[in-house]
Design an enzyme around this catalytic site. Structure first.
Site, mmCIF file in Angstrom:
data_model
loop_
_atom_site.group_PDB
_atom_site.id
_atom_site.type_symbol
_atom_site.label_atom_id
_atom_site.label_comp_id
_atom_site.label_asym_id
_atom_site.label_seq_id
_atom_site.Cartn_x
_atom_site.Cartn_y
_atom_site.Cartn_z
ATOM 1 N N SER A 139 -2.049 113.203 77.958
ATOM 2 C CA SER A 139 -3.010 112.303 77.315
ATOM 3 C C SER A 139 -4.217 112.190 78.230
ATOM 4 O O SER A 139 -4.121 112.508 79.427
ATOM 5 C CB SER A 139 -2.353 110.919 77.154
ATOM 6 O OG SER A 139 -3.305 109.941 76.823
ATOM 7 N N TYR A 182 2.956 103.459 80.258
ATOM 8 C CA TYR A 182 2.598 104.705 79.550
ATOM 9 C C TYR A 182 1.727 105.584 80.446
ATOM 10 O O TYR A 182 1.994 106.778 80.621
ATOM 11 C CB TYR A 182 1.859 104.348 78.255
ATOM 12 C CG TYR A 182 1.442 105.555 77.451
ATOM 13 C CD1 TYR A 182 2.384 106.306 76.754
ATOM 14 C CD2 TYR A 182 0.107 105.954 77.388
ATOM 15 C CE1 TYR A 182 2.002 107.421 76.008
ATOM 16 C CE2 TYR A 182 -0.277 107.064 76.651
ATOM 17 C CZ TYR A 182 0.675 107.797 75.968
ATOM 18 O OH TYR A 182 0.290 108.909 75.246
HETATM 19 N N1 LIG Z 1 -1.827 109.623 68.961
HETATM 20 C C1 LIG Z 1 -2.539 109.554 70.049
HETATM 21 O O1 LIG Z 1 -3.619 108.916 70.077
HETATM 22 C C2 LIG Z 1 -2.077 110.286 71.299
HETATM 23 C C3 LIG Z 1 -3.011 110.464 72.313
HETATM 24 C C4 LIG Z 1 -2.627 111.132 73.474
HETATM 25 C C5 LIG Z 1 -1.332 111.591 73.592
HETATM 26 N N2 LIG Z 1 -0.429 111.406 72.595
HETATM 27 C C6 LIG Z 1 0.935 111.911 72.806
HETATM 28 O O2 LIG Z 1 1.292 112.747 71.725
HETATM 29 C C7 LIG Z 1 2.711 112.782 71.584
HETATM 30 C C8 LIG Z 1 3.065 112.619 70.103
HETATM 31 O O3 LIG Z 1 2.626 111.353 69.659
HETATM 32 P P1 LIG Z 1 2.018 111.120 68.187
HETATM 33 O O4 LIG Z 1 0.632 110.668 68.341
HETATM 34 O O5 LIG Z 1 2.321 112.254 67.314
HETATM 35 O O6 LIG Z 1 2.862 109.799 67.753
HETATM 36 P P2 LIG Z 1 4.099 109.603 66.758
HETATM 37 O O7 LIG Z 1 3.696 109.972 65.382
HETATM 38 O O8 LIG Z 1 4.596 108.228 67.035
HETATM 39 O O9 LIG Z 1 5.161 110.698 67.229
HETATM 40 C C9 LIG Z 1 5.989 110.537 68.331
HETATM 41 C C10 LIG Z 1 7.211 111.401 68.109
HETATM 42 O O10 LIG Z 1 8.060 111.321 69.271
HETATM 43 C C11 LIG Z 1 9.380 111.124 68.797
HETATM 44 N N3 LIG Z 1 10.296 110.543 69.780
HETATM 45 C C12 LIG Z 1 10.239 109.334 70.400
HETATM 46 N N4 LIG Z 1 11.309 109.187 71.212
HETATM 47 C C13 LIG Z 1 12.053 110.312 71.094
HETATM 48 C C14 LIG Z 1 13.268 110.771 71.650
HETATM 49 N N5 LIG Z 1 13.981 110.003 72.510
HETATM 50 N N6 LIG Z 1 13.737 112.011 71.321
HETATM 51 C C15 LIG Z 1 13.046 112.787 70.451
HETATM 52 N N7 LIG Z 1 11.908 112.399 69.863
HETATM 53 C C16 LIG Z 1 11.418 111.181 70.180
HETATM 54 C C17 LIG Z 1 9.219 110.224 67.589
HETATM 55 O O11 LIG Z 1 10.401 110.208 66.817
HETATM 56 P P3 LIG Z 1 10.870 108.866 66.013
HETATM 57 O O12 LIG Z 1 10.092 108.875 64.724
HETATM 58 O O13 LIG Z 1 12.337 109.072 65.831
HETATM 59 O O14 LIG Z 1 10.550 107.694 66.882
HETATM 60 C C18 LIG Z 1 8.056 110.928 66.914
HETATM 61 O O15 LIG Z 1 8.491 112.050 66.204
HETATM 62 C C19 LIG Z 1 3.258 111.685 72.498
HETATM 63 O O16 LIG Z 1 3.762 112.276 73.681
HETATM 64 C C20 LIG Z 1 2.022 110.846 72.822
HETATM 65 O O17 LIG Z 1 2.130 110.234 74.089
HETATM 66 C C21 LIG Z 1 -0.768 110.756 71.440
#
Ligand SMILES: NC(=O)c1ccc[n+]([C@@H]2O[C@H](COP(=O)([O-])OP(=O)(O)OC[C@H]3O[C@@H](n4cnc5c(N)ncnc54)[C@H](OP(=O)(O)O)[C@@H]3O)[C@@H](O)[C@H]2O)c1
Length: 279
Positions: free
Chosen positions: A140, A153
């Site tokens: 991130s 985080y």
């Molecule tokens: N969105 C942003 O603004 C942003 C910015 C920078 C970085 N990121 C990073 O991008 C990545 C994906 O996030 P996203 O934005 O796509 O959010 P998201 O839609 O909330 O997706 C997160 C995913 O991680 C899964 N997860 C959580 N705990 C887990 C576990 N113990 N084992 C396997 N899967 C697990 C969730 O599954 P469940 O549905 O079962 O919880 C979900 O599929 C993360 O690492 C986040 O830190 C996001």
């Protein structure tokens, strides 16, 4: 006949993981879209069915040794190799450093940091035997700079960045590429799925007034978030490059703030950020 490259993605039921699974499958990858809860696979199953995409779905909870080992063994057994690992699973935890319990800190690291290591350790014997592969860790902007009330985080992503940098040197002799993706705000359910530490929910929190101010600013930036396909596109560009860079920022906000952080004096950067956050 050249076989499709094989990609394993964690947290594929939503957001960036989902978009990347679909994006890579449309471009000739066989994707193992893994998730901890298979009941959440419905949306992915529909798109696989309607577009006949080469996506296999498997259970994988990054916090469980046995689940990770089983999933990786199943992939190696059925697909014979693993070309790309995308460590995407993660969640946000909010609260001032003082208000987050040690257990909550550890939980955050268990998923965002140790979860990635657990999967990396499981796939590496296969990738080393192949003498090729790519490991993509979804960090991130907050892996490079901190904002208040997101200490756990931010720390988990800083740790992920350090580990990734070390790993990149270690795996160079095996021709395994190691890559960091650094998104800014991305339009997923990440903010809704973020947890608020128990201690931070108290009405009499001494930080309440500051949290409200910085929360409002963060909210206003979310409205300019980039779509998750932008992250997928960047991952694709990185993994298909013969000599990928270590870091790939994604989104206009990331491409603006990361050079600003890097090239401005620390004191100046701090003042700019505090003003931005309304502190
Ligand atoms: N969105 C942003 O603004 C942003 C910015 C920078 C970085 N990121 C990073 O991008 C990545 C994906 O996030 P996203 O934005 O796509 O959010 P998201 O839609 O909330 O997706 C997160 C995913 O991680 C899964 N997860 C959580 N705990 C887990 C576990 N113990 N084992 C396997 N899967 C697990 C969730 O599954 P469940 O549905 O079962 O919880 C979900 O599929 C993360 O690492 C986040 O830190 C996001």
């Amino acid at each position: 006949m050249r076989m499709n490259p094989i990609a394993l993605i964690t947290g594929s039921n939503s957001g960036i993981g989902f978009a990347t699974a679909v994006y890579l499958a449309r471009r000739g990858y066989t994707v193992w879209a893994t998730m901890r809860n298979l009941h959440k696979a419905e949306k992915l199953r529909q798109i696989i069915e309607s577009e006949k995409l080469p996506i296999e779905i498997a259970q994988l909870d990054v916090r469980e040794d046995s689940s990770v080992k089983q999933a990786v063994a199943q992939i190696v057994q059925k697909s014979g190799r693993i070309d790309v690992l995308i460590n995407n699973a993660g969640y946000g935890l909010r609260g001032a450093v003082e208000e987050v319990s040690l257990d909550e800190w550890k939980e955050q690291f268990e998923t965002n940091f140790f979860g990635a290591i657990r999967v990396i350790q499981a796939v590496l014997p296969q990738m080393r035997a192949q003498h090729s592969g790519a490991i993509v860790n979804i960090s991130s902007v907050l892996g490079r700079l901190a904002i208040p009330f997101s200490g756990p985080y931010v720390s988990s992503k800083f740790a992920l960045e350090g580990m990734t940098e070390a790993l990149r040197y270690e795996l160079a002799p095996w021709n395994i590429k190691v890559i960091l993706i650094e998104p800014g705000f991305i339009a997923t359910r990440f903010q809704e799925n973020a947890q608020l530490a128990h201690g931070a929910q108290r009405q009499d929190s001494p930080y309440a007034i500051f949290k409200r101010a910085s929360g409002r600013r963060v909210q206003s930036n979310i409205s300019r978030a980039a779509p998750p396909e932008r992250v997928a596109e960047t991952i694709y560009r990185a993994i298909t490059h013969p000599n990928p860079k270590l870091r790939y920022p994604v989104g206009r906000d990331a491409r603006f703030v990361l050079p600003l952080r890097r090239f401005s004096p620390e004191g100046l950067f701090e003042r700019i950020l505090m003003k931005q956050l309304g502190l």
